[in-house]
Design a protein around this motif. Sequence first.
Motif, PDB file in Angstrom:
ATOM      1  N   THR A  56      35.356  39.427  27.455  1.00  0.00           N
ATOM      2  CA  THR A  56      36.750  38.971  27.440  1.00  0.00           C
ATOM      3  C   THR A  56      37.194  38.452  28.802  1.00  0.00           C
ATOM      4  OG1 THR A  56      37.508  41.227  27.916  1.00  0.00           O
ATOM      5  CG2 THR A  56      37.354  40.576  25.589  1.00  0.00           C
ATOM      6  N   SER A  57      36.334  38.575  29.812  1.00  0.00           N
ATOM      7  CA  SER A  57      36.711  38.212  31.178  1.00  0.00           C
ATOM      8  C   SER A  57      36.454  36.757  31.520  1.00  0.00           C
ATOM      9  CB  SER A  57      35.909  39.070  32.180  1.00  0.00           C
ATOM     10  OG  SER A  57      35.891  40.417  31.806  1.00  0.00           O
ATOM     11  N   TYR A  58      35.731  36.041  30.671  1.00  0.00           N
ATOM     12  CA  TYR A  58      35.148  34.772  31.104  1.00  0.00           C
ATOM     13  C   TYR A  58      35.789  33.555  30.468  1.00  0.00           C
ATOM     14  CZ  TYR A  58      31.844  38.385  32.399  1.00  0.00           C
ATOM     15  OH  TYR A  58      31.287  39.537  32.888  1.00  0.00           O
ATOM     16  N   PHE A  59      37.051  33.671  30.122  1.00  0.00           N
ATOM     17  CA  PHE A  59      37.835  32.530  29.644  1.00  0.00           C
ATOM     18  C   PHE A  59      37.178  31.832  28.451  1.00  0.00           C
ATOM     19  CE2 PHE A  59      38.101  32.797  34.356  1.00  0.00           C
ATOM     20  CZ  PHE A  59      39.359  33.374  34.444  1.00  0.00           C
ATOM     21  N   GLY A  60      36.549  32.626  27.580  1.00  0.00           N
ATOM     22  CA  GLY A  60      35.898  32.057  26.404  1.00  0.00           C
ATOM     23  C   GLY A  60      34.531  31.469  26.669  1.00  0.00           C
ATOM     24  N   HIS A  61      33.954  31.723  27.836  1.00  0.00           N
ATOM     25  CA  HIS A  61      32.658  31.133  28.202  1.00  0.00           C
ATOM     26  C   HIS A  61      31.656  32.209  28.611  1.00  0.00           C
ATOM     27  CE1 HIS A  61      33.764  26.848  28.057  1.00  0.00           C
ATOM     28  NE2 HIS A  61      34.978  27.266  28.411  1.00  0.00           N
ATOM     29  N   TYR A  85      38.507  43.647  35.013  1.00  0.00           N
ATOM     30  CA  TYR A  85      39.785  44.291  35.333  1.00  0.00           C
ATOM     31  C   TYR A  85      40.835  43.281  35.783  1.00  0.00           C
ATOM     32  CZ  TYR A  85      43.093  47.255  37.888  1.00  0.00           C
ATOM     33  OH  TYR A  85      44.230  47.869  38.362  1.00  0.00           O
ATOM     34  N   ARG A  86      40.445  42.340  36.630  1.00  0.00           N
ATOM     35  CA  ARG A  86      41.380  41.317  37.128  1.00  0.00           C
ATOM     36  C   ARG A  86      40.675  39.962  37.180  1.00  0.00           C
ATOM     37  NH1 ARG A  86      45.443  43.526  40.681  1.00  0.00           N
ATOM     38  NH2 ARG A  86      46.503  45.145  39.481  1.00  0.00           N
ATOM     39  N   PRO A  87      40.449  39.315  36.041  1.00  0.00           N
ATOM     40  CA  PRO A  87      39.654  38.078  36.039  1.00  0.00           C
ATOM     41  C   PRO A  87      40.258  36.951  36.869  1.00  0.00           C
ATOM     42  CG  PRO A  87      40.685  38.450  33.901  1.00  0.00           C
ATOM     43  CD  PRO A  87      40.872  39.702  34.688  1.00  0.00           C
ATOM     44  N   TYR A  88      41.561  36.830  36.902  1.00  0.00           N
ATOM     45  CA  TYR A  88      42.165  35.697  37.608  1.00  0.00           C
ATOM     46  C   TYR A  88      42.118  35.871  39.117  1.00  0.00           C
ATOM     47  CZ  TYR A  88      43.839  33.753  33.230  1.00  0.00           C
ATOM     48  OH  TYR A  88      43.898  33.198  31.980  1.00  0.00           O
ATOM     49  N   THR A  89      42.215  37.091  39.604  1.00  0.00           N
ATOM     50  CA  THR A  89      42.220  37.309  41.057  1.00  0.00           C
ATOM     51  C   THR A  89      40.845  37.680  41.607  1.00  0.00           C
ATOM     52  OG1 THR A  89      42.903  39.602  40.688  1.00  0.00           O
ATOM     53  CG2 THR A  89      44.644  37.990  41.099  1.00  0.00           C
ATOM     54  N   LEU A  90      39.997  38.280  40.784  1.00  0.00           N
ATOM     55  CA  LEU A  90      38.684  38.713  41.262  1.00  0.00           C
ATOM     56  C   LEU A  90      37.547  37.853  40.719  1.00  0.00           C
ATOM     57  CD1 LEU A  90      39.101  42.603  40.996  1.00  0.00           C
ATOM     58  CD2 LEU A  90      39.359  41.137  43.008  1.00  0.00           C
ATOM     59  N   LEU A  92      29.572  24.969  40.062  1.00  0.00           N
ATOM     60  CA  LEU A  92      28.603  25.991  39.694  1.00  0.00           C
ATOM     61  C   LEU A  92      29.268  27.207  39.053  1.00  0.00           C
ATOM     62  CD1 LEU A  92      26.111  25.945  42.693  1.00  0.00           C
ATOM     63  CD2 LEU A  92      25.710  25.136  40.364  1.00  0.00           C
ATOM     64  N   PHE A  93      30.441  27.561  39.549  1.00  0.00           N
ATOM     65  CA  PHE A  93      31.158  28.711  39.010  1.00  0.00           C
ATOM     66  C   PHE A  93      32.560  28.272  38.575  1.00  0.00           C
ATOM     67  CE2 PHE A  93      28.242  30.609  42.226  1.00  0.00           C
ATOM     68  CZ  PHE A  93      27.406  31.253  41.327  1.00  0.00           C
ATOM     69  N   PRO A  94      32.664  27.651  37.407  1.00  0.00           N
ATOM     70  CA  PRO A  94      33.971  27.173  36.936  1.00  0.00           C
ATOM     71  C   PRO A  94      34.979  28.315  36.826  1.00  0.00           C
ATOM     72  CG  PRO A  94      32.197  26.310  35.575  1.00  0.00           C
ATOM     73  CD  PRO A  94      31.590  27.365  36.449  1.00  0.00           C
ATOM     74  N   TYR A  95      36.244  27.961  37.003  1.00  0.00           N
ATOM     75  CA  TYR A  95      37.317  28.958  37.007  1.00  0.00           C
ATOM     76  C   TYR A  95      38.349  28.592  35.946  1.00  0.00           C
ATOM     77  CZ  TYR A  95      41.345  31.606  38.772  1.00  0.00           C
ATOM     78  OH  TYR A  95      42.417  32.442  38.888  1.00  0.00           O
ATOM     79  N   THR A  96      38.631  29.492  35.060  1.00  0.00           N
ATOM     80  CA  THR A  96      39.539  29.350  33.912  1.00  0.00           C
ATOM     81  C   THR A  96      38.938  28.402  32.860  1.00  0.00           C
ATOM     82  OG1 THR A  96      40.903  27.478  34.653  1.00  0.00           O
ATOM     83  CG2 THR A  96      41.511  29.674  35.452  1.00  0.00           C
TER      84      THR A  96
END
Length: 201
Positions: free
Chosen positions: A96-101, A30-35, A158-162
């Motif tokens: 679709t939430s995982y920035f192509g990963h 729902y909100r991948p960038y903020t959550l 461990l948890f890359p972002y974008t």
Amino acid sequence: MISYAARAVPWGVLGTGAGLMVGLLLLVEYRPYTLWPLQGAAVGLLAGMAVWCYQEPAAVLVDTLPRGMAWRTIARSAGAVGLLAIWLVAVKETDTSYFGHAGDVAWQGVAALIAATGFMTWRRSRGSTGPAAAASGGIVAVTLFIALARPFAEQIPLFPYTAADDWTTSRILWTGLGLAGVGIPFLLRANRPAPPRRTGA
């Protein structure tokens, strides 16, 4: 084996945890960038739930029964396999939430579950009942801290972002954790001190 797994595995606990895990991934979608930190929390919850499959409150009794620990571990793994299937389906449905990963996110869950399972298998091999409550709480707390605080994020991603973050290093780290989960119980069991030799009267 099926009837044993049906009785021994805490399916209610696993079902509740699986529902929360899916809910976290839906929030990320729902909100991948903020959550985004909830993605790491979902990985921790997956591993934290998996350890409950191997909890054995009556270890002192069942360890003396004809069915060996390996047989019981395989039977109890039905719960972990079920959790893993739900994880993979949930990641696929929210890819679709995982920035192509999405594949990397799926692998994080697989590796975390393998590591948690390896830890509990090792603890059981040492005669423990399986400290599921402590292990589960510790796993969830640590992964949530890493996901939220992102300590040493550049060195240990461990948890890359974008999409621009270091997913390659993350993949290597999770693969190492998964391999450790597979290998450490066998290594520690191999290094277990031999029982004292009995001497004749």
